[in-house]
Write an enzyme that holds these catalytic residues in place. Sequence first.
Site, PDB file in Angstrom:
ATOM      1  N   SER A 185      -2.321   5.812  15.090  1.00 27.18           N
ATOM      2  CA  SER A 185      -3.441   6.421  15.812  1.00 27.18           C
ATOM      3  C   SER A 185      -4.761   6.217  15.081  1.00 27.18           C
ATOM      4  CB  SER A 185      -3.199   7.924  15.952  1.00 27.18           C
ATOM      5  OG  SER A 185      -3.113   8.495  14.653  1.00 27.18           O
ATOM      6  N   GLY A 186      -4.693   5.678  13.859  1.00 27.26           N
ATOM      7  CA  GLY A 186      -5.919   5.539  13.075  1.00 27.26           C
ATOM      8  C   GLY A 186      -6.354   6.857  12.453  1.00 27.26           C
ATOM      9  N   ASP A 246      -9.437   7.404   2.937  1.00 23.93           N
ATOM     10  CA  ASP A 246      -8.338   8.120   3.591  1.00 23.93           C
ATOM     11  C   ASP A 246      -7.519   8.937   2.600  1.00 23.93           C
ATOM     12  OD1 ASP A 246      -9.303   6.587   5.617  1.00 23.93           O
ATOM     13  OD2 ASP A 246      -7.524   5.312   5.820  1.00 23.93           O
TER      14      ASP A 246
HETATM   15  C1  GLA Z   1      -9.129   2.386   7.059  1.00 24.92           C
HETATM   16  C2  GLA Z   1      -9.108   2.291   5.539  1.00 24.92           C
HETATM   17  C3  GLA Z   1     -10.285   3.041   4.912  1.00 24.92           C
HETATM   18  C4  GLA Z   1     -11.610   2.641   5.571  1.00 24.92           C
HETATM   19  C5  GLA Z   1     -11.505   2.671   7.090  1.00 24.92           C
HETATM   20  C6  GLA Z   1     -12.734   2.127   7.755  1.00 24.92           C
HETATM   21  O1  GLA Z   1      -8.901   3.695   7.488  1.00 24.92           O
HETATM   22  O2  GLA Z   1      -7.902   2.810   5.023  1.00 24.92           O
HETATM   23  O3  GLA Z   1     -10.307   2.822   3.520  1.00 24.92           O
HETATM   24  O4  GLA Z   1     -12.034   1.394   5.103  1.00 24.92           O
HETATM   25  O5  GLA Z   1     -10.387   1.937   7.564  1.00 24.92           O
HETATM   26  O6  GLA Z   1     -13.839   2.916   7.472  1.00 24.92           O
END
Ligand code: GLA
Length: 372
Positions: free
Chosen positions: A109-110, A158
């Site tokens: 899901s991001g 993250d």
């Molecule tokens: C993913 C990566 C993060 C960041 C985002 C984009 O979630 O794990 O480190 O780069 O993409 O902002």
Amino acid sequence: MTETYTYKVSAAGRVNLIGEHVDYCGGKVLPCALSLKNTVFVRPNGTDKINLSWTDLPDKISLELDKLESYRHLKHAKYHAGCAALWREAGHKLVGCDLLMDCTVPFGSGLSSSAAIEVSTISALATAAGEEFDPVEVALIAQKAEHEYAGVNCGIMDQFVSANGKAGHALLLDCATLEREYIPVRLGDCAIVIADCKKPHSLVTSKYNERRGEVEEALRLLRTRISVKCLAEVAPAVLEENRDLFSPVVYRRAKHVVEECERVRLAADAMRAGDMKAFGELLNASHKSLSELYEVTGKELDSLAHAAQSHPACLGSRMTGAGFGGCTVSLVKKEGEEDFKKYVAEHYTKETGYKAVFYPAELSDGIVVEKL
Ligand code: GLA
């Protein structure tokens, strides 16, 4: 079933409000930890094995402590094996233990299910070994596991917010120094709405690593002329003055990064001042840049964000996370929230054939350890 375990250790999924694709350029980001999380029930087992099981999978996997580097081929367990191996490599003690995983962060899901899994696993292993741990170190080792065991050359955002997030707050994190400020999220009469475009995303890893390569190229080229530590410290005007250095693609990527860094500064000010209108406009500008300059949205995320932006109750909407699928985050007047969801869902399905799913955006703590 869970009452025979000794600890319950959880770490959060996240939504990034703004500051996308800048963490690996030394920029500032503004994510929040969510109540969607990965929980690990843990108990030492007196053996030389880490036994893994899941509440929603039939698999049961045993990892031998002296063979932790040999599990890279496993679909789910490679994350746990990698985290354990790297935690020990960093000088920490491991003991045999049973880990039962329960994840409420939707996969793909991001919203950083993998960071939540990595961070909670390391914290659970340390807890089982009777060690106190530093959440910043946990985040750094979790990021290393993502690089070395999942093959994603990710930044620190993250894992850092999954470990260090704070309920009711957004985390303004300087990814170059790891300095942080917690900003209370006071939305007034607005709510944060998270919508998943539900497009199965397959090329995220290769496309993500490709973008990283492009901005590293931009930095390398700039350094042939000026002295800079990272792309995030370059002012948009300086990038412009040196435009002749870059190919059109590399220029577009770098332009996104330097302008997004400006937007994060403005968004943090808007959040501190409770200026939701200004905050919303920055969300829209961020999405446009991610779509046109960084090119990480695709038809589905564009359709979802544009549907959101066209609803009268919406102050701003953008994709969140790596892109190529996953979620949008929108700022919506509470009184219009239900109508907003209905409208967005209908428009989105009409345009793409996919069915959007909405998740609760409750802002929670990062790591939580409970004795059972
Ligand atoms: C993913 C990566 C993060 C960041 C985002 C984009 O979630 O794990 O480190 O780069 O993409 O902002």
